[in-house]
Design a protein around this motif. Structure first.
Motif, PDB file in Angstrom:
ATOM      1  N   LEU A   3     -35.791-117.461 -27.935  1.00 40.35           N
ATOM      2  CA  LEU A   3     -34.495-117.875 -28.033  1.00 40.35           C
ATOM      3  C   LEU A   3     -34.068-119.062 -28.780  1.00 40.35           C
ATOM      4  N   ARG A   5     -31.106-121.896 -29.504  1.00 39.76           N
ATOM      5  CA  ARG A   5     -29.695-122.162 -29.267  1.00 39.76           C
ATOM      6  C   ARG A   5     -29.252-122.741 -30.635  1.00 39.76           C
ATOM      7  N   HIS A   7     -25.843-124.752 -32.286  1.00 41.08           N
ATOM      8  CA  HIS A   7     -24.487-125.345 -32.015  1.00 41.08           C
ATOM      9  C   HIS A   7     -23.618-125.313 -33.420  1.00 41.08           C
ATOM     10  N   PRO A  50     -26.104-112.840 -33.004  1.00 39.80           N
ATOM     11  CA  PRO A  50     -26.079-113.872 -31.995  1.00 39.80           C
ATOM     12  C   PRO A  50     -25.174-113.596 -30.760  1.00 39.80           C
ATOM     13  N   VAL A  53     -22.528-117.892 -25.977  1.00 39.93           N
ATOM     14  CA  VAL A  53     -22.668-118.472 -24.476  1.00 39.93           C
ATOM     15  C   VAL A  53     -21.695-119.439 -24.149  1.00 39.93           C
ATOM     16  N   LEU A  65     -21.360-122.385 -28.748  1.00 39.89           N
ATOM     17  CA  LEU A  65     -22.912-122.235 -28.605  1.00 39.89           C
ATOM     18  C   LEU A  65     -23.269-120.860 -28.863  1.00 39.89           C
ATOM     19  N   TYR A  66     -24.378-120.651 -29.589  1.00 40.97           N
ATOM     20  CA  TYR A  66     -24.675-119.062 -29.639  1.00 40.97           C
ATOM     21  C   TYR A  66     -26.226-119.178 -29.366  1.00 40.97           C
ATOM     22  N   ASP A  67     -26.659-117.992 -28.551  1.00 44.97           N
ATOM     23  CA  ASP A  67     -28.113-117.858 -28.542  1.00 44.97           C
ATOM     24  C   ASP A  67     -28.574-116.811 -29.558  1.00 44.97           C
ATOM     25  N   GLU A  69     -32.118-114.501 -30.671  1.00 43.55           N
ATOM     26  CA  GLU A  69     -33.350-114.289 -30.497  1.00 43.55           C
ATOM     27  C   GLU A  69     -34.188-114.191 -31.830  1.00 43.55           C
TER      28      GLU A  69
END
Length: 76
Positions: A3, A5, A7, A50, A53, A65-67, A69
């Motif tokens: 993952l 992260r 910003h 995305p 989060v 904020l996005y996670d 993969e």
């Protein structure tokens, strides 16, 4: 799969809108695409969309904020 992260700089009104849409089960397409583009610029290949989060609670600088993969063979 790893993952990453992401910003994204934002303003207060946009961050409130993104959070509100998320709580309604909807998507803010512009910020999601910006997160995907940031992953590509970092040299990684996303495996899917995305995932939002949250929002930072900074007084001046607000970030979304996005996670995301990414494929493991693209991680340096």
């Amino acid at each position: 799969m790893p993952l990453l992260r992401v910003h994204l700089d934002s303003d207060r009104s946009t961050s409130r809108r993104v959070l509100q849409l998320h709580q309604q089960g909807k998507i803010h397409h512009e910020s999601r695409e910006a997160a995907r583009e940031q992953v590509w610029r970092r040299g990684h290949t996303p495996t899917g969309d995305p995932i939002f989060v949250g929002v930072t609670n900074g007084r001046r600088d607000v970030q979304l904020l996005y996670d995301v993969e990414v494929y493991s063979d693209t991680v340096p």
